[in-house]
Design a protein around this motif. Sequence first.
Motif, short mmCIF file in Angstrom:
data_model
loop_
_atom_site.label_atom_id
_atom_site.label_comp_id
_atom_site.label_asym_id
_atom_site.label_seq_id
_atom_site.Cartn_x
_atom_site.Cartn_y
_atom_site.Cartn_z
N ARG A 162 0.84 -1.20 0.00
CA ARG A 162 0.00 0.00 0.00
C ARG A 162 0.87 1.25 0.00
N GLU A 163 1.89 1.23 0.82
CA GLU A 163 2.79 2.39 0.90
C GLU A 163 3.47 2.61 -0.45
N VAL A 164 3.94 1.51 -1.00
CA VAL A 164 4.64 1.60 -2.28
C VAL A 164 3.70 2.10 -3.37
N GLU A 165 2.47 1.59 -3.36
CA GLU A 165 1.51 2.02 -4.38
C GLU A 165 1.27 3.52 -4.32
N ASP A 166 1.12 4.04 -3.11
CA ASP A 166 0.87 5.47 -2.97
C ASP A 166 2.04 6.28 -3.50
N LEU A 167 3.24 5.84 -3.20
CA LEU A 167 4.42 6.58 -3.68
C LEU A 167 4.55 6.44 -5.20
N LEU A 168 4.23 5.24 -5.69
CA LEU A 168 4.34 5.01 -7.13
C LEU A 168 3.45 5.93 -7.93
N ARG A 169 2.32 6.28 -7.36
CA ARG A 169 1.39 7.14 -8.09
C ARG A 169 2.00 8.50 -8.40
N HIS A 220 2.24 27.96 -23.54
CA HIS A 220 3.06 28.80 -24.39
C HIS A 220 2.14 29.90 -24.90
N ALA A 221 1.93 30.91 -24.09
CA ALA A 221 0.89 31.88 -24.36
C ALA A 221 1.11 32.62 -25.67
N GLY A 222 2.35 32.95 -25.96
CA GLY A 222 2.64 33.72 -27.17
C GLY A 222 2.28 32.97 -28.44
N ASP A 223 2.28 31.65 -28.37
CA ASP A 223 1.91 30.82 -29.51
C ASP A 223 0.44 30.45 -29.51
N GLY A 224 -0.28 30.84 -28.48
CA GLY A 224 -1.67 30.41 -28.35
C GLY A 224 -1.79 28.93 -28.08
N ASN A 225 -0.74 28.35 -27.51
CA ASN A 225 -0.67 26.90 -27.30
C ASN A 225 -0.83 26.58 -25.81
N LEU A 226 -1.92 25.87 -25.49
CA LEU A 226 -2.24 25.61 -24.08
C LEU A 226 -2.03 24.15 -23.70
N HIS A 227 -1.56 23.96 -22.48
CA HIS A 227 -1.46 22.60 -21.95
C HIS A 227 -2.33 22.45 -20.70
N PRO A 228 -3.65 22.43 -20.86
CA PRO A 228 -4.47 22.18 -19.67
C PRO A 228 -4.34 20.72 -19.27
N GLY A 229 -4.12 20.48 -18.01
CA GLY A 229 -4.05 19.10 -17.51
C GLY A 229 -5.26 18.82 -16.64
N VAL A 230 -6.07 17.87 -17.08
CA VAL A 230 -7.25 17.51 -16.28
C VAL A 230 -6.85 16.39 -15.33
N HIS A 231 -7.02 16.64 -14.05
CA HIS A 231 -6.59 15.66 -13.05
C HIS A 231 -7.73 14.76 -12.65
N TYR A 232 -7.40 13.53 -12.44
CA TYR A 232 -8.44 12.62 -11.97
C TYR A 232 -7.80 11.45 -11.26
N ASP A 233 -8.66 10.65 -10.66
CA ASP A 233 -8.19 9.46 -9.99
C ASP A 233 -8.55 8.28 -10.88
N ASN A 234 -7.54 7.64 -11.43
CA ASN A 234 -7.85 6.59 -12.41
C ASN A 234 -8.41 5.33 -11.77
N ARG A 235 -8.49 5.34 -10.43
CA ARG A 235 -9.10 4.18 -9.78
C ARG A 235 -10.63 4.28 -9.82
N SER A 236 -11.10 5.50 -10.13
CA SER A 236 -12.55 5.69 -10.18
C SER A 236 -13.00 5.82 -11.63
N GLU A 237 -13.95 4.97 -12.02
CA GLU A 237 -14.43 5.00 -13.40
C GLU A 237 -15.13 6.32 -13.71
N GLU A 238 -15.91 6.77 -12.75
CA GLU A 238 -16.69 7.99 -12.92
C GLU A 238 -15.73 9.19 -13.12
N ASP A 239 -14.70 9.21 -12.28
CA ASP A 239 -13.71 10.28 -12.35
C ASP A 239 -13.04 10.29 -13.72
#
Lengths: 456, 807
Positions: free
Chosen positions: A10-17, B375-394
């Motif tokens: 579990r600890e390793v998994e959290d760090l790996l993320r 890279h604002a001068g180029d009009g080039n954006l890197h938005p990063g959408v964060h989520y938890d990949n353990r959740s399907e809904e997320d």
Amino acid sequence: MAIDPVPLNREVEDLLRRCVECGLCLPHCATWLGTGNEVNSPRGRLVLLRDLLNRPGNEAPQAYLEAFDLCIGCRACETACPSGVPFSLLERGQELAMARLERKPGRQAGVPGGEFLLRHLDSKSFLKTAGKAGGVARRVLAALAGNEWRKKLDSGPAGSLVRLLGTMPTAPGTDSELQLLLDRKCGRERHVCGNSAAVGAKAAKPPGDLEPRVAFFTGCANGGLLSATSRRLVELLTAAGCEVVLPTGQDCCGALASHTGRPGRAAALRRENQAAFAPYLTGRTRILVEAAGGGLEMKETSEEGLAARISDAVVLLAELDLPPLGEVPLRVAYHDPCHARHGQGIVAEPRQLLRRIPGLELVEPTEPEVCCGSGGAWGLTHPELSARLARRKAADLAATGADLVVTSNPGCLGQIADGLALEDPGLPILPLTDLLWYAWRCANGCAQENVAGSGR
Amino acid sequence: MMDMAGQENLLVRLRGILGTDGLLVDEAARQVYARDASHLTLGRPLAVALPATEAEAAAVLAACSEAGIPVVCRGTGTGLSGGAVPPEGAVVLATSRLDRIGPVVARANRVRCEPGVLNSRVTLHASAHGLHFAPDPSSQSTATIGGNIAENAGGPHCLRHGVTLQHLHGLQWCDARGRRLATGRHLPAERGFDLTSLLCGSEGTLGLVTAAELALVPDPAEVATLLAFFPVLDDATAAVVELLGAGLLPVAVEIVDQAMLLAVEEAFAFGFPTDVEAAMICEFAGSPEDVAEDGARAEALLTAGGARRVHLAADADERLELWKCRKKAFGAVGRLAPSYVTMDVVVPLAELPPLVRRIQAIKAMHGVEIATAFHAGDGNLHPGVHYDNRSEEDTRRAHAAADAIIRTALARGGSCTGEHGVGLEKIHVLPWQIDRETARLQQEIKMLFDPDNLLNPGKLLPPLESEFAGLPPVPRGVDFAWESLTVTAPAGTRLARIQTRARERGLWIPVGVFGDAPPGGMGGGGTVADLVNHLLPGPALLPGGSGRDFLLELWAATGDGRPFHCGAPVFKNVAGYDLTRALCGSAGRFVRPLAATFQLRPAPETAAMFRFETDFEAPGFEAGLAGLLSFLDRVASGTAGSSCILDQVTGTITVAIAGRDRDWDLGRWPGCLAGIWPDLELRQKRQVPFSRSSDLLTGDLLPAWVLNSPRWSFQAPLPGRGDETVAPAGKTRLIWQGKPRLWWVPDHESPAAGWHSEPFLATGEFSPLSEPDSAVPRDFLRGLKRIFDPRNELGGPDWLIGGRHGD
């Protein structure tokens, strides 16, 4: 080794993320640079660790363990990582793979007689004897094959033994030998100072709070192979106004024991050192460690009271008001030992120290953060890659146009000396403190002794 | 896919080529090389090949081609679109051992290297010569040149200097069957289908680059880096539009939003305020006077635009520290969430503020966290959408938000990717952007180069069954988008009309300084179509390489009359093969241009051009020439540019400069110039304001052969008319310089250039490491001609489709 898989995972998994697999660690990893194989990169190893955790059942492919085993432990990836992934994850990966494969910790030596060496590397008395024998062997080879014996014999039948001799950490055994070497480099015909230990101006009058007591930790490699360098460091510290004491009963730091799979011995050594230094944990006493690897091991494994007082020799010297230093008109490249740079964050101090020497020009290699491939016992267990990395590092240092390389760890000293012997035999490497000692002696103006008449 | 025995045979053959050390088949390698920085996977590769030479790489490709096994080429796997992710059972060809780099050709500002060389190593290698490699993606410490070329990588400093494509002189490459080829840009004036533009950004689907000839940029004399904090994000984006609209051309303008700033602060504790919505880095480079002036103007503009604090980096160390903060932003987001999608949309500059506002709305609507660095001068954006990949809904919500951002950018005339490439990640998105005819052309090009679909299959090219965007209407009138710094015009529009109107606003398309008429013999008085078809050769190539570099978007019709549209009115675009650039300069023999969009840049204050006679043998000539070149380099690193032709046949030097008024303060010119230019004082009088620079146009200033040679080749140049060329006297020496390019032909017969030989490029073209089979690119060029003009209605001489002139 007993590993409780659930909390570990579990600890390793959290760090790996935290690892976003950006790959910014790759060009800092010596084993990737040396092989071009991403399996041998920090990111690759973490991919394997993640796979291990997700694998059904309790298996681990042999190739996974080999990937973890190849890690030198230099921690350059930890410094480079923008996401703060700790190096300890890689160690956990190795533990996990070993546990799954039911392999005992310990490494296979890749050189003849290596098993014996691995077991005795941390014995000061063994190293003293080996150092003497090695020194004799080197002189014999030099007599037989000439000064560039290392280069000539590299591809010969006994190549691995020759390399073993080549990587043995050495420094001039007598003061006059050191002075002769550096005088020549500086283009000086004669000594500008004497070689008596009593000679040497002291620092003006160090302010009270800059006059620490220093408990000297000798370490196995320094004590066994580089005792003259240690003695010169003590002279320098004394001249800088320090009271230097040498606690009895101290032994090796235990790093080599734990790297070679002998945790029991490592723990025993720790206990001995703890007992030896216990009487000195008072006032402003600092515990000085010469070898970067030893310093890191002791900081991380000693009890808090001891760990907090440990100071790398270079860091301590940088804090001190040193006695006047004489001119050393050389281009000098500093090699960062990984356990100083990445392990203890020591980057600025050695450079500040070198810049204090008048006339010295400090030059930087292009890859200061990359490991030289010594890695303590690692070089013995992976001789081929270790040799490749030594040459790579030596070529990088030679390309700076330096007249001299200095470093502050015995393993790096021998490893790079061996690489330089192959890449640029005219470029010497010395312990940083030896150079500092020489500069101090140069300032003394006790000039008149002739080279030929001094020394041996 | 083939059976086990077939696979085993292939592995035996590969092992024979690479040795056991160069072929990885173990489980660890198959696991590690299944991934890159995109977090996307398809399957596990059969094996990983680590060739150490071009010959080994070619042999691997040949073996895989014969076995029918797909090959995925890979640098260090830092791509974010999944371009290096292999399908199950493919062979991964990693270039990490192809890492040799040749000597820097200092006077030609070039270096040649293999694809596994790391981007940052090139700059390190060139630094002793005061040069650097301009494309600087955030991954530059790890990313390889091969990967940069495959993705046409950008980076912050591409605002001024252009992306990877604009820094390539030529490529050596292998096709799917392992045949070794070379494609060079002999000169910007080279006409024909530009294979270099096609290969660059093709994501490993057309071939493997085995060596590249890179253009290096002179280090600027002075750099000023401003750091500005904006309490309101909207003010920051508006300030960028304002800044560039005011005629300032920073080398880079970057913004990080508050979420990103917090992540970076947490990671590295730079000590930046975290209660602001945006931090901006704005960098100027050039002569000390220019930098001081521009920096002060920018500071005033940013402060007036709502910046709370504007800070000027005190020294180089502090500047590097500021950039470290920006460049490590991507890695630092690992601390924000377990997983994220990083986008790469690019929009016309004027659309930047509304898009950024819209992203805030999308964030709220979809209930996701987004951190953006751009890279604002180029009009080039890197938005990063964060989520938890353990959740399907997320995960579902994150991808829905990402798609919404891309659709918004496309609706505003943008592109789904400016730097990262289509890869695997955006293959479902690309049909939203391109029309069916363009998709079909791209598919046919792929079939021509890789008929068995073995090179990086499943990337970049969406299936033809997809629902594609409609063809955008062909523009009927000239449309200046002043805030976006672009102009769109039908093919028949006279260039003079565009340039005159642009100059009223202090802008221009940076071609054709000395009169707006196209080169002699091309007729029509100079139209948009001429610029697309022919490029503008001559010293008019100020300050960039050629018109190709400023062509952003193209409507055209194939030879048989099918209209298509490629590119977008944005400064960076890697959505599919770069047909816009590849067709630019193709002399009207592949397609008929219908309309085009060009980038506008700040116009120089002054332009002038001289030709004077000189004694090439005179003592002091070499020193004078070196002084002249270094001076011209300095001018070229400013807003404008310079070029210089040395012609030993006629004994003349032609110098052209477009720049600021003070560039003509001859007191600042190096004294050593007197060696080649004794009557320097007199020439000052030729200086004229830029608006009247066409007065200077005298056709005879340009040697006729520059204008009329159908295709320059230093091997068979020079004075002549039309399609005739006359071999020169033995002594021709020529330098041609427009930032950052320079060619030099020594007056002696050139030896074949190897890796560590001649300091000068012997033949003026990319010198291959080994002899390529020159017939093959000709086959490809003929194939391309058939794709674009199947019935040969557009005609064209043989040299256009691959025959060298005079063959």
